[in-house]
Design a protein around this motif. Structure first.
Motif, PDB file in Angstrom:
ATOM      1  N   CYS A  24      -1.346  -4.120  -1.771  1.00  0.00           N
ATOM      2  CA  CYS A  24      -0.134  -4.159  -2.559  1.00  0.00           C
ATOM      3  C   CYS A  24       1.537  -4.331  -1.780  1.00  0.00           C
ATOM      4  CB  CYS A  24       0.569  -2.044  -2.717  1.00  0.00           C
ATOM      5  SG  CYS A  24       1.016  -1.496  -1.028  1.00  0.00           S
ATOM      6  N   THR A  25       0.593  -5.374  -0.858  1.00  0.00           N
ATOM      7  CA  THR A  25       1.717  -5.969   0.794  1.00  0.00           C
ATOM      8  C   THR A  25       1.296  -7.476   0.832  1.00  0.00           C
ATOM      9  OG1 THR A  25       2.021  -3.722   1.200  1.00  0.00           O
ATOM     10  CG2 THR A  25       3.596  -4.972   2.608  1.00  0.00           C
ATOM     11  N   VAL A  26       0.524  -8.040   0.026  1.00  0.00           N
ATOM     12  CA  VAL A  26       0.548  -9.266   0.440  1.00  0.00           C
ATOM     13  C   VAL A  26       0.368  -9.942  -1.351  1.00  0.00           C
ATOM     14  CG1 VAL A  26      -1.528 -10.746   0.484  1.00  0.00           C
ATOM     15  CG2 VAL A  26      -1.218  -8.385   2.200  1.00  0.00           C
ATOM     16  N   LEU A  27       1.442 -10.713  -1.031  1.00  0.00           N
ATOM     17  CA  LEU A  27       1.657 -11.764  -2.461  1.00  0.00           C
ATOM     18  C   LEU A  27       0.702 -12.143  -2.494  1.00  0.00           C
ATOM     19  CD1 LEU A  27       5.218 -13.108  -1.444  1.00  0.00           C
ATOM     20  CD2 LEU A  27       4.761 -10.890  -2.991  1.00  0.00           C
ATOM     21  N   SER A  82     -11.757  -0.550   3.945  1.00  0.00           N
ATOM     22  CA  SER A  82     -11.670  -0.534   5.685  1.00  0.00           C
ATOM     23  C   SER A  82     -12.876   0.013   6.197  1.00  0.00           C
ATOM     24  CB  SER A  82      -9.987   1.139   5.051  1.00  0.00           C
ATOM     25  OG  SER A  82     -10.292   0.697   6.785  1.00  0.00           O
ATOM     26  N   GLY A 137      -4.514   4.089   8.313  1.00  0.00           N
ATOM     27  CA  GLY A 137      -3.702   4.345   6.859  1.00  0.00           C
ATOM     28  C   GLY A 137      -4.205   4.060   5.883  1.00  0.00           C
ATOM     29  N   ASN A 138      -5.499   5.055   5.209  1.00  0.00           N
ATOM     30  CA  ASN A 138      -5.992   5.055   4.246  1.00  0.00           C
ATOM     31  C   ASN A 138      -5.773   6.693   4.519  1.00  0.00           C
ATOM     32  OD1 ASN A 138      -7.707   2.869   5.377  1.00  0.00           O
ATOM     33  ND2 ASN A 138      -8.288   3.070   2.834  1.00  0.00           N
ATOM     34  N   ASP A 151      -0.838   0.801  11.228  1.00  0.00           N
ATOM     35  CA  ASP A 151      -2.181   1.288  10.835  1.00  0.00           C
ATOM     36  C   ASP A 151      -3.013  -0.634  10.919  1.00  0.00           C
ATOM     37  OD1 ASP A 151      -2.048  -0.014   8.570  1.00  0.00           O
ATOM     38  OD2 ASP A 151      -1.298   1.268   7.430  1.00  0.00           O
ATOM     39  N   PRO A 152      -4.441  -0.119  10.900  1.00  0.00           N
ATOM     40  CA  PRO A 152      -4.887  -1.900  11.205  1.00  0.00           C
ATOM     41  C   PRO A 152      -4.863  -2.269  10.017  1.00  0.00           C
ATOM     42  CG  PRO A 152      -6.807   0.155  10.901  1.00  0.00           C
ATOM     43  CD  PRO A 152      -5.343   0.728  11.026  1.00  0.00           C
ATOM     44  N   GLN A 153      -4.750  -2.138   8.787  1.00  0.00           N
ATOM     45  CA  GLN A 153      -4.305  -3.218   7.373  1.00  0.00           C
ATOM     46  C   GLN A 153      -3.119  -4.096   8.348  1.00  0.00           C
ATOM     47  OE1 GLN A 153      -5.516  -0.330   6.767  1.00  0.00           O
ATOM     48  NE2 GLN A 153      -7.504  -1.090   6.760  1.00  0.00           N
ATOM     49  N   ASN A 156      -3.631  -6.161  10.827  1.00  0.00           N
ATOM     50  CA  ASN A 156      -4.126  -7.652  10.737  1.00  0.00           C
ATOM     51  C   ASN A 156      -3.135  -9.382  10.155  1.00  0.00           C
ATOM     52  OD1 ASN A 156      -6.883  -7.098  11.463  1.00  0.00           O
ATOM     53  ND2 ASN A 156      -7.154  -6.045   9.419  1.00  0.00           N
ATOM     54  N   ARG A 157      -2.135  -8.217   9.318  1.00  0.00           N
ATOM     55  CA  ARG A 157      -1.045  -9.186   8.790  1.00  0.00           C
ATOM     56  C   ARG A 157       0.300  -9.341   9.464  1.00  0.00           C
ATOM     57  NH1 ARG A 157      -3.386 -11.311   4.827  1.00  0.00           N
ATOM     58  NH2 ARG A 157      -1.658 -12.657   4.183  1.00  0.00           N
ATOM     59  N   LEU A 210       8.092  -7.450   2.448  1.00  0.00           N
ATOM     60  CA  LEU A 210       7.655  -7.134   1.263  1.00  0.00           C
ATOM     61  C   LEU A 210       8.093  -6.149   0.922  1.00  0.00           C
ATOM     62  CD1 LEU A 210       4.575  -8.585   0.667  1.00  0.00           C
ATOM     63  CD2 LEU A 210       6.423  -9.235  -0.382  1.00  0.00           C
ATOM     64  N   GLU A 263     -11.109  -9.802   6.634  1.00  0.00           N
ATOM     65  CA  GLU A 263      -9.737  -8.414   7.472  1.00  0.00           C
ATOM     66  C   GLU A 263      -9.124  -7.806   6.555  1.00  0.00           C
ATOM     67  OE1 GLU A 263      -7.332 -10.499  10.513  1.00  0.00           O
ATOM     68  OE2 GLU A 263      -9.073 -10.419  11.692  1.00  0.00           O
ATOM     69  N   SER A 264      -9.506  -6.775   6.330  1.00  0.00           N
ATOM     70  CA  SER A 264      -8.177  -6.218   6.099  1.00  0.00           C
ATOM     71  C   SER A 264      -7.857  -5.492   5.554  1.00  0.00           C
ATOM     72  CB  SER A 264      -9.004  -4.355   6.097  1.00  0.00           C
ATOM     73  OG  SER A 264      -9.504  -3.591   7.292  1.00  0.00           O
ATOM     74  N   ALA A 265      -7.229  -5.546   4.491  1.00  0.00           N
ATOM     75  CA  ALA A 265      -5.598  -5.870   4.130  1.00  0.00           C
ATOM     76  C   ALA A 265      -5.181  -5.105   3.192  1.00  0.00           C
ATOM     77  CB  ALA A 265      -4.738  -7.516   3.806  1.00  0.00           C
ATOM     78  N   LYS A 266      -4.279  -4.764   3.036  1.00  0.00           N
ATOM     79  CA  LYS A 266      -3.096  -3.987   1.702  1.00  0.00           C
ATOM     80  C   LYS A 266      -2.767  -4.633   0.747  1.00  0.00           C
ATOM     81  CE  LYS A 266      -3.059   0.226   3.993  1.00  0.00           C
ATOM     82  NZ  LYS A 266      -2.668   1.807   4.477  1.00  0.00           N
ATOM     83  N   ASP A 283     -14.449  -3.262   7.094  1.00  0.00           N
ATOM     84  CA  ASP A 283     -13.846  -3.942   8.520  1.00  0.00           C
ATOM     85  C   ASP A 283     -14.223  -2.969   9.832  1.00  0.00           C
ATOM     86  OD1 ASP A 283     -12.156  -5.611   9.606  1.00  0.00           O
ATOM     87  OD2 ASP A 283     -10.234  -5.142   8.984  1.00  0.00           O
ATOM     88  N   GLY A 334       4.827 -10.003   6.554  1.00  0.00           N
ATOM     89  CA  GLY A 334       5.456  -9.637   5.184  1.00  0.00           C
ATOM     90  C   GLY A 334       5.212  -8.176   4.886  1.00  0.00           C
ATOM     91  N   GLN A 335       4.575  -7.684   6.361  1.00  0.00           N
ATOM     92  CA  GLN A 335       4.602  -6.297   6.395  1.00  0.00           C
ATOM     93  C   GLN A 335       5.619  -5.356   6.529  1.00  0.00           C
ATOM     94  OE1 GLN A 335       1.090  -4.847   5.569  1.00  0.00           O
ATOM     95  NE2 GLN A 335       1.789  -7.306   5.198  1.00  0.00           N
ATOM     96  N   LYS A 353      10.759  -4.832  -2.088  1.00  0.00           N
ATOM     97  CA  LYS A 353      10.416  -3.919  -3.318  1.00  0.00           C
ATOM     98  C   LYS A 353      11.261  -2.685  -3.561  1.00  0.00           C
ATOM     99  CE  LYS A 353       4.936  -4.042  -2.497  1.00  0.00           C
ATOM    100  NZ  LYS A 353       3.770  -2.858  -2.858  1.00  0.00           N
ATOM    101  N   SER A 381       2.541   0.393   1.113  1.00  0.00           N
ATOM    102  CA  SER A 381       1.534   0.160   2.513  1.00  0.00           C
ATOM    103  C   SER A 381       1.522   1.644   2.945  1.00  0.00           C
ATOM    104  CB  SER A 381       2.444  -1.218   2.923  1.00  0.00           C
ATOM    105  OG  SER A 381       3.321  -1.168   3.361  1.00  0.00           O
ATOM    106  N   GLN A 382       1.375   2.530   2.570  1.00  0.00           N
ATOM    107  CA  GLN A 382       1.416   3.724   3.498  1.00  0.00           C
ATOM    108  C   GLN A 382      -0.517   3.989   2.754  1.00  0.00           C
ATOM    109  OE1 GLN A 382       3.914   6.376   3.845  1.00  0.00           O
ATOM    110  NE2 GLN A 382       5.653   5.137   2.708  1.00  0.00           N
ATOM    111  N   VAL A 428      -6.494  -1.609  -0.293  1.00  0.00           N
ATOM    112  CA  VAL A 428      -7.460  -2.127   1.378  1.00  0.00           C
ATOM    113  C   VAL A 428      -8.625  -2.804   0.213  1.00  0.00           C
ATOM    114  CG1 VAL A 428      -8.893  -1.895   2.937  1.00  0.00           C
ATOM    115  CG2 VAL A 428      -6.763  -0.578   2.819  1.00  0.00           C
TER     116      VAL A 428
END
Lengths: 265, 155
Positions: free
Chosen positions: B60-63, B109, B131-132, A100-102, A105-106, A35, B55-58, B112, A31-32, A39, B43-44, B49
């Motif tokens: 705002c970009t996960v349902l 972040s 990513g932060n 980036d790492p996040q 991860n997905r 999504l 595991e770290s994830a954003k 992780d 979904g990276q 949006k 997601s920027q 996070v």
């Protein structure tokens, strides 16, 4: 984001049937990319079929002389996998350089390949390493898979299940990243292996990933950065935006190709 | 309306959401866990996070529905019994924040990173923070804080 029906199938068969039953369904892996696209209301699918719960799509295995990666395997898993790092370090490096790492991860290899973003890394990885894309219907060579800007050979009701990479003798990936997004302004995979000598370029062309026959011929005789001296690509059909002009990208292809060959060692 | 269940900071939670509801919206609006911030919503920036299954994830970009059955940890789950997590303590000690908006994402972040690499050098820390985004500190004290936290956590 417009509203949609969400599905979370537990198997590939259930995913195909959800996709077939939707009026305008789309498949989501990590979904990276999807999504953010939703949006921005750049897409309005009736149904989103999330492949994230299908365990059969995840994992990395060695199969004869190939590394086989499940389509739902995330970039971080590819980057960190001991077998990938040992057998195709260029592929691990490519995965490590995405986003980036996040995101790593997905985001998944199958999602990236199916999306065929003209500035994504994996298309160059697959084309440069001569990978084979296995789907719910068939096997497709990378040479036949990437058909244009965000276009692939996939049918509407076809899902990528795994990707098989023949282990090369040597391979290197280098990219000149956009400093904000880490997408490739130009990225090159150069490899010498069972699929021959291959040079695949992403980021540069309006049509997406492409091979450079002249470079491959030169490297076939002498797999070294020096062999690429003086070989360029035309500016025609190069991407041009605020980050890099067509001429600059064409120039970068030569520079980054040499770096990729050097990275191959 | 679909319902979703997950474990957030060790507690089982559930709620009704739309297909398009984001995990960060579920955390902030349904659960009132407003420590997870929405900065860019693209997601920027990394202010959102959280950890999903470690595991770290954003967020705002996960349902929300993608996190069905998952173990989610937010910044609210980091301090234990009123004691700051070593990363939080290090951010405080080393002045790793000014306005604080990016801090929850930075801490999650960093957590992780430190579970994968117990002794990161400065370059590894800076690369990991790709990513932060922080608009105040210039990152220097954030990097210092993460370095100090790594040291404290190694004991």
């Amino acid at each position: 984001m417009y509203a949609f029906n969400y599905h979370r199938p537990a198997s590939i068969d259930e995913a195909i049937s959800a996709l077939s039953g939707a009026s305008d369904g789309t498949v989501m892996s990590g979904g990276q990319t999807l999504l953010p696209t939703l949006k921005q209301r750049l897409a309005s699918p009736s149904d989103v079929i999330d492949l994230g719960a299908i365990a059969a799509l995840k994992g990395i295995r060695e199969d004869g002389g190939a590394i086989v990666i499940g389509a739902g395997t995330c970039h971080a898993a590819v980057a960190g996998d001991a077998t990938v790092r040992a057998k195709i370090p260029a592929l691990a490096a490519l995965a490590e350089g995405i986003g980036d790492p996040q995101v790593r991860n997905r985001g998944t290899i199958g999602g990236s390949v199916a999306n065929n973003d003209p500035v994504a890394d994996y298309p160059a990885g697959l084309l440069g390493l001569g990978a084979t894309i296995k789907t719910t219907k068939r096997e497709i060579a990378a040479d036949d898979f990437f058909t244009g800007l965000f276009e692939t050979a996939l049918a509407d009701d076809e899902i990528i299940t795994e990707i098989s990479f023949p282990v090369p003798q040597k391979a290197g990936y280098a990219k000149f990243p956009n400093p904000a997004s880490r997408y490739a302004i130009v990225g090159v995979m150069a490899a010498q292996g069972p699929a021959g000598v291959r040079v695949a370029v992403t980021g540069a062309s309006e049509g997406g990933v492409f091979r450079v026959a002249e470079m491959e011929a030169a490297l076939g005789g002498n797999f070294s950065a020096e062999a690429l001296a003086g070989i360029g690509v035309p500016e025609d059909n190069m991407n041009a935006d605020i980050h890099a002009s067509a001429a600059y990208r064409a120039h970068l292809v030569g520079v980054i190709a040499k770096r990729a060959v050097e990275a191959a060692g | 309306m679909p319902s979703v269940s997950m474990t957030v900071n060790g507690k089982a939670v559930s709620g009704e959401v739309e297909g398009r509801t984001l995990l960060v919206e579920f955390l902030r609006q349904n659960l009132s866990l407003t420590g997870t911030h929405v900065g860019c919503d693209t997601s920027q920036c990394g202010a959102c996070v959280v950890h999903v299954n470690g595991e770290s994830a954003k967020a705002c970009t996960v349902l929300a529905l993608q996190a069905e059955g998952a173990e989610v940890t937010t910044i609210e789950g980091m301090a234990q019994n009123g004691t700051l997590h070593p990363i939080q303590a290090a951010f405080k000690e080393h002045h790793g924040l000014q306005c604080g908006f990016c801090t929850p994402g930075m801490v999650m972040s960093a957590a992780d990173l430190l579970q994968r690499n117990k002794n990161p050098d400065e370059t590894e820390i800076r690369d990991w923070l790709e990513g932060n985004i922080c608009r105040c500190t210039g990152y220097h004290n954030i990097v210092k804080a993460i370095h100090a936290a790594a040291q404290a956590m190694r004991g």
